[in-house]
Design a protein around this motif. Structure first.
Motif, mmCIF file in Angstrom:
data_model
loop_
_atom_site.group_PDB
_atom_site.id
_atom_site.type_symbol
_atom_site.label_atom_id
_atom_site.label_comp_id
_atom_site.label_asym_id
_atom_site.label_seq_id
_atom_site.Cartn_x
_atom_site.Cartn_y
_atom_site.Cartn_z
ATOM 1 N N GLU A 65 0.828 -1.203 0.000
ATOM 2 C CA GLU A 65 0.000 0.000 0.000
ATOM 3 C C GLU A 65 0.867 1.260 0.000
ATOM 4 N N ASP A 66 1.950 1.243 0.780
ATOM 5 C CA ASP A 66 2.857 2.394 0.794
ATOM 6 C C ASP A 66 3.475 2.610 -0.585
ATOM 7 N N VAL A 67 3.843 1.518 -1.244
ATOM 8 C CA VAL A 67 4.406 1.611 -2.582
ATOM 9 C C VAL A 67 3.389 2.219 -3.539
ATOM 10 N N LEU A 68 2.123 1.821 -3.429
ATOM 11 C CA LEU A 68 1.107 2.383 -4.314
ATOM 12 C C LEU A 68 0.924 3.882 -4.080
ATOM 13 N N GLN A 69 1.018 4.302 -2.821
ATOM 14 C CA GLN A 69 0.912 5.731 -2.547
ATOM 15 C C GLN A 69 2.070 6.482 -3.204
ATOM 16 N N GLU A 70 3.280 5.916 -3.112
ATOM 17 C CA GLU A 70 4.444 6.537 -3.747
ATOM 18 C C GLU A 70 4.288 6.543 -5.267
ATOM 19 N N THR A 71 3.744 5.462 -5.799
ATOM 20 C CA THR A 71 3.513 5.386 -7.243
ATOM 21 C C THR A 71 2.527 6.467 -7.689
ATOM 22 N N TRP A 72 1.460 6.615 -6.932
ATOM 23 C CA TRP A 72 0.458 7.623 -7.264
ATOM 24 C C TRP A 72 1.071 9.029 -7.267
ATOM 25 N N LEU A 73 1.860 9.338 -6.244
ATOM 26 C CA LEU A 73 2.466 10.665 -6.163
ATOM 27 C C LEU A 73 3.404 10.910 -7.346
ATOM 28 N N ARG A 74 4.143 9.867 -7.729
ATOM 29 C CA ARG A 74 5.038 9.997 -8.889
ATOM 30 C C ARG A 74 4.213 10.146 -10.167
ATOM 31 N N TRP A 75 3.137 9.391 -10.290
ATOM 32 C CA TRP A 75 2.292 9.384 -11.478
ATOM 33 C C TRP A 75 1.641 10.743 -11.710
ATOM 34 N N THR A 76 1.290 11.460 -10.648
ATOM 35 C CA THR A 76 0.620 12.750 -10.804
ATOM 36 C C THR A 76 1.526 13.800 -11.442
ATOM 37 N N GLY A 77 2.850 13.559 -11.414
ATOM 38 C CA GLY A 77 3.765 14.515 -12.023
ATOM 39 C C GLY A 77 4.193 14.156 -13.430
ATOM 40 N N VAL A 78 3.613 13.093 -13.994
ATOM 41 C CA VAL A 78 4.002 12.620 -15.318
ATOM 42 C C VAL A 78 3.168 13.323 -16.394
#
Length: 309
Positions: free
Chosen positions: A48-61
């Motif tokens: 779940e923590d990894v998915l949160q980090e993925t989401w935050l990275r994805w929003t800047g793409v």
């Protein structure tokens, strides 16, 4: 009931209430990304923590630059999971007693995807624990999610040629340790029934009849719940350990469940889940007994977790 505890991306769609494209794409692939992270980590909390980090990275793409959104999201998730996997390895070094993967309550339809069910089983996740982090990532992305070598190379930061070598080495390593042949749900249920019969009657001969000579019992209490601090090996030794606990086991109300795509038992005390008991079967005999009692690993068992490839 599906698990609703996952982190949900915020609605960034403005006044209309409709999520924007980035949110839609992430939500579409969310269960897949969780499955990737869980396969790599064996921990739902860390996934779940990894998915949160993925989401935050994805929003800047800039999505206009992304050719394959699924592959791009898997790449982000894999990189974040690899970083966390290395940190998790250091945490396991100080873990009290054996470390077992966090069990997940899964829907029966997961078992219908035989390949996915095999790879998320407790037994297979323990086999994956014996791989180096990058070998585990390559194996999972290739064997479970069928990514091309070039896509995997982008995800792990290696050349396609290096990835092919890593994949070969990982496959050979896993092949020597994985359960022998596919085990049907009926065979697993029969073994669980025999185990329960031994608990109910106190007749250990029922257990000895299904335990392999080299069976291994692993108990994960995490230093919080009572559990064996070292692996118990051998049918007689395992039977003796279980005999010592038969009175306590008999006080726990059993409930059949699908755990990580396979039949298992949830043991309850006073209405709460106290233990998850999963099996590994080889050639009709129980070669592994996995008892998860760490309360921190039993928090996701009220609702089903959706896993997808």
């Amino acid at each position: 009931m599906a698990d609703t505890t996952h982190t949900t991306p915020p609605d960034r769609g403005g006044g209309g209430g409709r999520p924007d494209l980035a949110t839609e794409v992430f939500v579409t692939h969310r269960n897949l990304l969780f499955t990737v992270a869980y396969e790599l980590l064996g921990s739902a909390a860390d996934a779940e923590d990894v998915l949160q980090e993925t989401w935050l990275r994805w929003t800047g793409v800039d999505l206009d630059t992304v050719r394959d959104q699924r592959a791009y999201l898997i790449r982000i998730t894999t990189r974040r999971a690899l970083d966390r996997l290395r940190a998790l390895g250091r945490r396991k070094e100080s873990y009290v007693g054996p470390w077992l993967p966090e069990p997940l309550l899964t829907a029966p339809d997961v078992a219908e995807d035989i390949e996915l069910a095999e790879h998320i089983s407790m037994a297979m996740l323990l086999v994956l624990e014996t791989l180096l982090p990058i070998e585990r990532a390559v194996f999972v992305l290739r064997e479970v999610f069928d990514l091309e070598y070039e896509e995997i190379a982008d995800a792990v930061g290696r050349t396609p040629a290096a990835v092919r070598q890593l994949a070969y080495r990982a496959r050979s390593h896993v092949a020597a340790r994985r359960p022998r042949g596919n085990v049907s749900a009926e065979d697993t249920r029969n073994a669980l029934t025999a185990f329960q019969r031994a608990v109910d009657t106190g007749d250990l001969q029922h257990l000895l009849d299904i335990l392999a000579p080299d069976v291994v019992f692993l108990g994960d209490g995490g230093g919080i719940a009572r559990a064996a601090l070292t692996p118990i090996v051998g049918a007689e030794a395992v039977a003796a350990v279980l005999a010592a606990g038969l009175v306590n086991l008999a006080a726990r109300t059993p409930e059949p469940a699908h755990i990580n795509g396979h039949p298992a038992l949830l043991l309850h005390i006073d209405g709460r889940i106290d233990t998850v008991l999963a099996l590994r079967l080889d050639d009709g005999l129980v070669t592994g007994l996995y008892s998860v009692r760490n309360p921190g690993k039993l928090t996701r068992l009220q609702c089903e977790t959706i896993l997808r490839r």
